[in-house]
Design a protein around this motif. Structure first.
Motif, short mmCIF file in Angstrom:
data_model
loop_
_atom_site.label_atom_id
_atom_site.label_comp_id
_atom_site.label_asym_id
_atom_site.label_seq_id
_atom_site.Cartn_x
_atom_site.Cartn_y
_atom_site.Cartn_z
N ASN A 132 6.79 -3.70 46.98
CA ASN A 132 8.29 -3.35 46.35
C ASN A 132 7.98 -3.01 44.75
O ASN A 132 8.52 -2.16 44.17
CB ASN A 132 9.36 -4.28 46.46
N ASP A 133 7.04 -3.88 44.20
CA ASP A 133 6.79 -3.79 42.82
C ASP A 133 6.23 -2.46 42.48
O ASP A 133 6.60 -1.55 41.74
CB ASP A 133 5.80 -4.66 42.27
N TYR A 134 5.11 -1.78 43.24
CA TYR A 134 4.55 -0.67 43.05
C TYR A 134 5.62 0.62 43.62
O TYR A 134 5.58 1.70 42.85
CB TYR A 134 3.34 -0.42 44.15
N GLY A 135 6.56 0.27 44.66
CA GLY A 135 7.52 1.26 44.91
C GLY A 135 8.43 1.43 43.54
O GLY A 135 8.89 2.52 43.32
N ALA B 236 1.16 5.24 42.14
CA ALA B 236 1.97 4.04 42.38
C ALA B 236 2.28 3.88 44.02
O ALA B 236 2.29 2.86 44.70
CB ALA B 236 3.02 3.86 41.55
N LEU B 237 2.62 5.01 44.41
CA LEU B 237 3.29 5.08 45.98
C LEU B 237 2.13 4.73 46.93
O LEU B 237 2.21 3.99 48.01
CB LEU B 237 3.69 6.36 46.32
N GLU B 238 0.78 5.15 46.67
CA GLU B 238 -0.34 5.00 47.35
C GLU B 238 -0.52 3.37 47.54
O GLU B 238 -0.93 2.99 48.33
CB GLU B 238 -1.51 5.60 46.91
N ARG B 239 -0.47 2.84 46.21
CA ARG B 239 -0.52 1.32 45.99
C ARG B 239 0.51 0.64 46.91
O ARG B 239 0.26 -0.49 47.51
CB ARG B 239 -0.77 1.00 44.62
N SER B 240 1.70 0.97 46.92
CA SER B 240 2.83 0.49 47.42
C SER B 240 2.38 0.65 48.95
O SER B 240 2.69 -0.54 49.56
CB SER B 240 4.29 1.16 47.23
#
Length: 474
Positions: free
Chosen positions: A283-286, A305-309
């Protein structure tokens, strides 16, 4: 083993699901054939993840023929529900209730499923019946308050929240009463709840964040920032520090300081990573992706950031609402559908309508988008109802239906939560734009002025900020 089992049941009713899972594990360690302990462990886990709950439920199913009829039907219903087969799940649950019409757990489960699939009125009836049978059934009290809030029954929400807190003095009960006061725009009542909570658990991070939220609602942004920074005190834990940076990120986003919000969110991510708290990172990366895309229009950083999420999704201990919303907003709809099906099904209704509405909105089919947004705005969970009204306004403006745009925003602003979400200041800008398009310059300037007062320290290159200043000068 039974002692640990019943302790687990007590923790479930107190909404302490990690503690419940630990007790069921202790019961299983003593008796590895304890099918009910496996089943209830699955239930405790399912509050955050259906997928992780499958393994213990599968073990319980191996011994299902040895269980009494009530427990057997309950496990079969859970299995069908985890498999996303709602019709089959209801069939088993109805058979259970036919045999045992006053079975509290089954009545709650029926209400829970109805609530999380958008049937608020019917869900309310089941929760009310559970509390008639057992006034100490905390999960029913929690969900009933949510129903009352969603249905606009503020008086009942407040009464039920007060009774819940008087009975349990639990953290969740303080939270419910605090939010019931906020829903009624009774900020003094909300402040009194926080003061009472602080006497019970002085210095608790949730209370500090609650104070910051209340100050945010009152547009006392400098004081809100001071509250957030209390969590950064060196004497506090690393978890509190992470919460503090999350609190700051929320405040900065609300006031248009998106670069500072991104910096604070990244610090929160770094602290959670260092602490090994991977359950928060999805959720943080989202959120980080949303800040980059919606706040600054930076698609490239949002996608990173989405890829990390997505990488952290399988380890997430929280339902990935932020990831879903950002995938949906950025047009990554196939991934949004997958996240909704795998991680939000049974937790959040109308994700399919939300995706379809955003697809139509992006393709210019605004009339079709509005139909779905209207359904969500009336029957979704509180955040979804607020957010749908915001997005629906964009459609009305595109269609040059300015009165409908104003009405949509007025209904959004009637929900207390609206002032705490990042979209609130931009909603004031949209309101000003609608009045401007109608030729009502005086009212438009009132909303531009309020928007600019909130974004007085905003990033100077934001398009809405530049346009609002231009409109005020014209």
């Amino acid at each position: 083993a039974y002692q640990h089992f019943f302790k687990g049941e007590e923790f479930i009713n107190k909404l302490q699901f990690k503690e419940a899972e630990a007790e069921f594990d202790k019961a299983i360690a003593i008796d590895s054939n304890f099918a009910l302990a496996f089943a209830r462990k699955a239930y405790a886990i399912s509050w955050s993840s259906f997928d992780r709950a499958r393994e213990p439920l599968g073990i319980a199913l191996r011994s299902i023929d040895k269980l009494p009829g009530k427990e057997r039907l309950s496990i079969l219903a859970a299995k069908a529900y985890f498999d996303r087969n709602l019709e089959e799940a209801y069939k088993h649950l109805e058979e259970l209730l036919k045999r045992y019409p006053d079975e509290k757990e089954a009545l709650f489960t029926k209400g829970d499923w109805l609530y999380h699939h958008g049937n608020l009125e019917k869900a309310r009836e089941y929760f009310e019946k559970v509390l008639q049978l057992d006034p100490n059934f905390d999960r029913a009290a929690q969900h009933l308050i949510w129903c009352y809030d969603a249905l606009g029954e503020k008086k009942k929400s407040l009464e039920t929240s007060k009774a819940y807190l008087n009975r349990t003095r639990s953290g969740d009960a303080f939270e419910r009463l605090f939010r019931s006061y906020l829903s009624s725009h009774d900020y003094q009542g909300a402040e009194d709840v926080l003061k009472e909570a602080e006497r019970v658990v002085p210095g608790d991070a949730d209370i500090v964040r609650g104070k910051a939220e209340l100050l945010l609602l009152q547009e006392r942004y400098d004081q809100a920032e001071k509250e957030c920074r209390k969590l950064l005190d060196p004497s506090r834990t690393e978890r509190d520090h992470a919460e503090g940076y999350g609190c700051l990120a929320n405040l900065y986003a609300n006031t248009g300081r998106f670069r500072k919000a991104i910096e604070a969110k990244q610090t929160q991510i770094d602290l959670n990573s260092e602490a090994g708290d991977v359950g928060e990172l999805c959720n943080d990366y989202g959120d980080l992706a949303y800040l980059n895309f919606w706040g600054l229009g930076d698609r490239a950083q949002a996608d990173k950031a989405l890829e990390r999420s997505l990488q952290h999704l399988k380890d997430s201990e929280e339902t990935p609402h932020g990831l879903f919303d950002t995938l949906n907003l950025t047009g990554r709809w196939q991934e949004a559908k997958l996240v909704a099906q795998e991680s939000l099904w049974g937790h959040r209704p109308f994700t399919d309508l939300s995706i379809r509405a955003n697809q139509n909105r992006n393709q210019g089919n605004c009339a079709e988008a509005v139909k779905d947004f209207e359904t969500i705005s009336k029957r979704g969970h509180l955040f979804d109802r607020t957010y749908a009204r915001y997005l629906m306004t964009d459609c009305f403006l595109t269609m040059k239906q300015y009165d409908q745009a104003i009405s949509s925003l007025q209904s959004m602003h009637s929900l207390a939560i609206s002032q705490t979400i990042w979209e609130y200041p931009k909603s004031l800008y949209l309101m000003a734009s609608a009045y401007d398009a109608k030729g009502d310059r005086n009212t438009a300037k009132e909303y531009y002025r309020k928007f600019l007062s909130i974004w007085k320290d905003a990033d100077p290159d934001l398009p809405e900020l530049i346009e609002a200043k231009k409109r005020m000068r014209s």
